[in-house]
Design an enzyme around this catalytic site. Sequence first.
Site, mmCIF file in Angstrom:
data_model
loop_
_atom_site.group_PDB
_atom_site.id
_atom_site.type_symbol
_atom_site.label_atom_id
_atom_site.label_comp_id
_atom_site.label_asym_id
_atom_site.label_seq_id
_atom_site.Cartn_x
_atom_site.Cartn_y
_atom_site.Cartn_z
ATOM 1 N N SER A 1 -1.509 -3.700 10.623
ATOM 2 C CA SER A 1 -1.117 -4.995 9.291
ATOM 3 C C SER A 1 -0.116 -5.563 9.643
ATOM 4 C CB SER A 1 -0.985 -3.905 8.201
ATOM 5 O OG SER A 1 -1.827 -3.094 7.917
ATOM 6 N N PHE B 1 0.449 -17.988 18.206
ATOM 7 C CA PHE B 1 -0.388 -18.940 17.561
ATOM 8 C C PHE B 1 -1.453 -19.764 18.140
ATOM 9 C CE2 PHE B 1 3.806 -17.992 15.172
ATOM 10 C CZ PHE B 1 3.345 -17.297 14.501
ATOM 11 N N CYS C 1 0.108 -8.240 12.049
ATOM 12 C CA CYS C 1 0.531 -8.271 13.404
ATOM 13 C C CYS C 1 -0.285 -9.589 13.987
ATOM 14 C CB CYS C 1 0.113 -7.008 14.364
ATOM 15 S SG CYS C 1 1.340 -5.755 13.993
ATOM 16 N N ASN D 1 5.670 -8.809 1.992
ATOM 17 C CA ASN D 1 4.192 -8.429 2.017
ATOM 18 C C ASN D 1 3.759 -9.247 0.931
ATOM 19 O OD1 ASN D 1 1.934 -7.272 2.937
ATOM 20 N ND2 ASN D 1 2.135 -5.752 1.352
ATOM 21 N N ARG E 1 0.833 -1.108 -0.077
ATOM 22 C CA ARG E 1 -0.055 0.057 0.139
ATOM 23 C C ARG E 1 0.985 1.165 -0.130
ATOM 24 N NH1 ARG E 1 -1.824 0.487 4.421
ATOM 25 N NH2 ARG E 1 -1.564 -1.491 5.522
ATOM 26 N N LYS F 1 -9.700 -1.749 1.872
ATOM 27 C CA LYS F 1 -9.468 -0.560 2.508
ATOM 28 C C LYS F 1 -10.079 0.586 2.219
ATOM 29 C CE LYS F 1 -6.374 -3.261 4.624
ATOM 30 N NZ LYS F 1 -6.751 -3.988 5.842
ATOM 31 N N TYR G 1 -1.616 -3.335 -6.927
ATOM 32 C CA TYR G 1 -1.624 -4.204 -5.875
ATOM 33 C C TYR G 1 -2.377 -4.061 -4.569
ATOM 34 C CZ TYR G 1 0.889 -7.709 -2.777
ATOM 35 O OH TYR G 1 1.069 -8.715 -1.887
ATOM 36 N N GLY G 2 -2.657 -4.989 -4.092
ATOM 37 C CA GLY G 2 -3.542 -4.794 -2.768
ATOM 38 C C GLY G 2 -4.416 -3.795 -2.590
ATOM 39 N N GLY G 3 -4.563 -3.315 -1.370
ATOM 40 C CA GLY G 3 -5.574 -2.217 -0.939
ATOM 41 C C GLY G 3 -5.302 -1.053 -1.832
ATOM 42 N N GLU H 1 -1.187 -21.307 20.877
ATOM 43 C CA GLU H 1 -1.303 -21.269 22.475
ATOM 44 C C GLU H 1 -2.039 -19.897 22.960
ATOM 45 O OE1 GLU H 1 -0.380 -23.647 23.722
ATOM 46 O OE2 GLU H 1 1.406 -24.708 22.417
ATOM 47 N N ASN H 2 -2.493 -18.974 21.808
ATOM 48 C CA ASN H 2 -2.957 -17.803 22.241
ATOM 49 C C ASN H 2 -4.234 -18.256 22.807
ATOM 50 O OD1 ASN H 2 -0.834 -16.073 21.350
ATOM 51 N ND2 ASN H 2 -1.586 -15.855 19.273
ATOM 52 N N ASP I 1 -10.031 -9.501 8.697
ATOM 53 C CA ASP I 1 -9.150 -8.313 8.462
ATOM 54 C C ASP I 1 -10.174 -7.071 8.642
ATOM 55 O OD1 ASP I 1 -6.907 -7.151 7.510
ATOM 56 O OD2 ASP I 1 -8.142 -6.224 5.711
ATOM 57 N N ARG J 1 1.427 -12.101 -0.604
ATOM 58 C CA ARG J 1 0.222 -12.463 -0.181
ATOM 59 C C ARG J 1 -0.648 -13.712 -0.949
ATOM 60 N NH1 ARG J 1 -2.222 -8.799 4.202
ATOM 61 N NH2 ARG J 1 -0.504 -7.185 4.512
ATOM 62 N N HIS K 1 -10.606 -2.247 11.491
ATOM 63 C CA HIS K 1 -9.699 -3.065 11.010
ATOM 64 C C HIS K 1 -9.428 -4.237 11.793
ATOM 65 C CE1 HIS K 1 -5.267 -3.304 9.526
ATOM 66 N NE2 HIS K 1 -5.944 -4.267 8.860
ATOM 67 N N ASN L 1 -3.826 -15.034 11.479
ATOM 68 C CA ASN L 1 -3.760 -16.086 12.215
ATOM 69 C C ASN L 1 -4.593 -16.487 13.492
ATOM 70 O OD1 ASN L 1 -0.668 -17.506 11.678
ATOM 71 N ND2 ASN L 1 -0.666 -15.514 11.103
HETATM 72 P P1 GTP Z 1 -2.773 -7.845 7.466
HETATM 73 O O1 GTP Z 1 -3.344 -8.979 6.307
HETATM 74 O O2 GTP Z 1 -1.690 -7.110 6.983
HETATM 75 O O3 GTP Z 1 -3.735 -6.875 7.916
HETATM 76 O O4 GTP Z 1 -2.034 -8.644 8.511
HETATM 77 P P2 GTP Z 1 -2.648 -9.565 9.820
HETATM 78 O O5 GTP Z 1 -3.014 -8.911 11.025
HETATM 79 O O6 GTP Z 1 -3.669 -10.668 9.411
HETATM 80 O O7 GTP Z 1 -1.234 -10.603 10.160
HETATM 81 P P3 GTP Z 1 -0.904 -12.102 10.126
HETATM 82 O O8 GTP Z 1 -2.150 -13.123 10.812
HETATM 83 O O9 GTP Z 1 -0.830 -12.339 8.577
HETATM 84 O O10 GTP Z 1 0.636 -12.170 10.542
HETATM 85 C C1 GTP Z 1 1.434 -11.436 10.145
HETATM 86 C C2 GTP Z 1 2.806 -12.258 10.649
HETATM 87 O O11 GTP Z 1 2.695 -12.344 12.108
HETATM 88 C C3 GTP Z 1 3.118 -13.734 9.860
HETATM 89 O O12 GTP Z 1 4.077 -13.658 9.627
HETATM 90 C C4 GTP Z 1 2.731 -14.512 11.286
HETATM 91 O O13 GTP Z 1 3.493 -15.837 11.242
HETATM 92 C C5 GTP Z 1 2.933 -13.649 12.659
HETATM 93 N N1 GTP Z 1 2.340 -14.129 13.671
HETATM 94 C C6 GTP Z 1 0.799 -14.210 13.885
HETATM 95 N N2 GTP Z 1 0.597 -14.607 15.048
HETATM 96 C C7 GTP Z 1 1.556 -14.574 15.771
HETATM 97 C C8 GTP Z 1 1.679 -14.957 17.222
HETATM 98 O O14 GTP Z 1 0.953 -15.313 17.820
HETATM 99 N N3 GTP Z 1 3.113 -14.874 17.616
HETATM 100 C C9 GTP Z 1 4.236 -14.737 16.861
HETATM 101 N N4 GTP Z 1 5.552 -14.690 17.130
HETATM 102 N N5 GTP Z 1 4.081 -14.263 15.225
HETATM 103 C C10 GTP Z 1 2.790 -14.313 14.841
HETATM 104 C C1 SPV Z 2 -3.125 -4.369 5.399
HETATM 105 O O1 SPV Z 2 -2.074 -3.910 5.008
HETATM 106 O O2 SPV Z 2 -3.631 -4.272 6.535
HETATM 107 C C2 SPV Z 2 -3.875 -5.475 4.484
HETATM 108 C C3 SPV Z 2 -3.149 -5.808 3.218
HETATM 109 O O3 SPV Z 2 -4.619 -5.992 4.896
HETATM 110 S S1 SPV Z 2 -3.766 -4.553 1.950
HETATM 111 O O4 SPV Z 2 -5.088 -4.806 1.536
HETATM 112 O O5 SPV Z 2 -2.891 -4.386 1.017
HETATM 113 O O6 SPV Z 2 -3.817 -3.228 2.880
HETATM 114 MN MN MN Z 3 -5.359 -5.582 7.122
#
Ligand code: GTP
Ligand code: SPV
Ligand code: MN
Length: 662
Positions: free
Chosen positions: A323, A570, A325, A443, A123, A281, A272-274, A572-573, A348, A445, A301, A329
């Site tokens: 994003s 992951f 974070c 980034n 983005r 977005k 690309y993307g957003g 364990e959360n 998302d 996807r 978000h 997952n």
């Molecule tokens: P956007 O799509 O950009 O909004 O991202 P998102 O918030 O959906 O993040 P996503 O779940 O794709 O995780 C992004 C990165 O964080 C990946 O590389 C994951 O492996 C890592 N990650 C996710 N959850 C955890 C966690 O609980 N612990 C750790 N250490 N890493 C994590």
């Molecule tokens: C983010 O960046 O928070 C995403 C990917 O979900 S994008 O749609 O490209 O903004």
């Molecule tokens: Mn996002």
Amino acid sequence: MVTKIIVQNSAYGLLRCICKTSTNRCITSRKIAPSLQGRTDIHSQKRYYTVVNGSLSELSPLVRSYVEDKAQLCEPDKVHICDGSEAENKRLVDTLVKSKMLQPLPKYENCWLALTDPRDVARMESKTYIVTDDKRTTTPTPMEGVDGKLAKWLAPEEYAEKFQSRFPGCMKGRTMYVIPFSMGPVGSPLSKIGIELTDSAYVVASMRIMTRIGKDVLESLGEQTFIKGLHSVGRPLPLSEELVNHWPCNPDKVMVAHIPRDNEICSFGSGYGGNSLLGKKCFALRLGSILGQREGWLAEHMLILGITGPDGVKKYIAAAFPSACGKTNLAMMTPSLPGFKVECVGDDIAWMRFDSKGQLRAINPEAGFFGVAPGTSMQTNPIAMKTIQSNTIFTNVAKTSDGGVYWEGIDEDQVSPNVTITSWKNEENWQPGDPKNLAAHANSRFCTPAKQCPIMDPAWEDSAGVPISAIIFGGRRPEGIPLIYEAFTWQHGVFVGASMRSEATAAAEHKKKVVMHDPFAMRPFFGYNFGDYIKHWLSLGTNPSLTMPKIFHVNWFRKNSEGKFMWPGFGENVRILQWVLERVDNKDVARETAIGLVPKDDAVNTEGLGDIDMKELVTTTSEFLTKECDTLEKYFKEQVNTDLPDEMWKELSDLRRRASDM
Ligand code: GTP
Ligand code: SPV
Ligand code: MN
């Protein structure tokens, strides 16, 4: 022969010229620059396009005039009205393969790889604007001498100029696709409809996964208004310069503009993307947040998940992390504790509103996942791995010589032995080891249909939405911020959201791994003044007929002195979600600290985790918190200034006092 020209005032300084023939039939309607007013010779530039799919007459008058207007302006060779069918998708994919924008991935079923021009990978926040008459509606007035970082405002005149130097003729030689799309299930009262016009078939194929598109959307729209989206990669044919990687884009001229007054999005230069999938977005968050403020709901978000405990009781949680974070997952988590089940509603974006009983309910306006590939594995997210085995478009990942995908963190046993890897930059026989030369872009996807996810919640398309019991904020905080804490009140929770900070990610163009402010995980996505956004959140909490969900904050990313994550994360959360659910039921498992309520000793189940320092994980220090307060005070003063509601100043001084009393 043109006999009459009517010039009307249209959006923001652009003049609309409606030309009539002697039979008084309107033959063209286009936006012209003020300097062209009154000139008839502009008609010599008029071009004709062929409608190659569908017909203009099937469109409602509003949609038709939008399409005709923009086709006249952008001058595509062809116009293709998307019907959303399988056959149409097949033809589009064939076209994309022919133009080398997609490569087949024969290891899976109907999966494709796109590699972008390396200048178009994320983005572009610095080129993303909100266009309004009054700057203050869009963004807080920063302190003098400070560059405002909360929503980039663009003056209407400046926008008109930028628009005029980009869009006229930008689709020459290309096809303009008309994508009718629904955010949310087609026909649901909570859903909203958009029409995206784009010259990228890749965008059509992706929008088809991320949203609901096609004929039934047009039927459901009827004669009503819609959100207008205009997108161009900005590379008319014939090309003046060769494409890089067969990926059309125009990085120097990127502009992603939102015009709330016209319910319109105009995006140029990026594919690309957003930047280009305008439902996500641009619509669901930026314009969505404005609609939410107007109509009394929230566009956030946030992921949405359903969690069922060993007692069989199911609750829904929404969580906002910046994003990259961990939203995807968490939304697809496989709980490590027996007896727990997590089901996914969305990963998302959440559209939330209180129902007539005062219960907050959420829908996922999307129909697919646009998920970060690196780090996704059978270990970390087996559900995502299962989801992406078919009908998926991967972008900027590496590929294996047997037609599979590869990225940093993927299970090595998913990769057949003796294969070679071609990196996202097309480097053949790529070898690991150099952190500056990644196999997949950070980034990169996957774009995959939600309905393929094996744990989609049975209610994920319920038009009433799911009831939300808790809201969780979170971010990447290597230091100081506890693994979990609960806000004391709704108002304190709003402060927790406003105070969010996180390490920068690859999803935007920022380079360094600095801790950045990202309030509500919405900093790149606010559609209106952040001060007013906080007021909107606060106002909900003062309405006695509403049941407010509890607010929490998590940090899966705290590191120890050796720089290692202290918490396994992951699956364990779920141990933390278990505590959240107990708190939703008001169980006595929390103790008060300066930052908020944290788990009492032994209140989080750590059985089987081995060496986990839970005490340290939920501890913060007076020194750290005081520093955090200083940083927040500076940020609020500089960025939000007089637009920050008093309640936030009060929460900040309360936190400062609690920190000094520690
Ligand atoms: P956007 O799509 O950009 O909004 O991202 P998102 O918030 O959906 O993040 P996503 O779940 O794709 O995780 C992004 C990165 O964080 C990946 O590389 C994951 O492996 C890592 N990650 C996710 N959850 C955890 C966690 O609980 N612990 C750790 N250490 N890493 C994590
Ligand atoms: C983010 O960046 O928070 C995403 C990917 O979900 S994008 O749609 O490209 O903004
Ligand atoms: Mn996002």
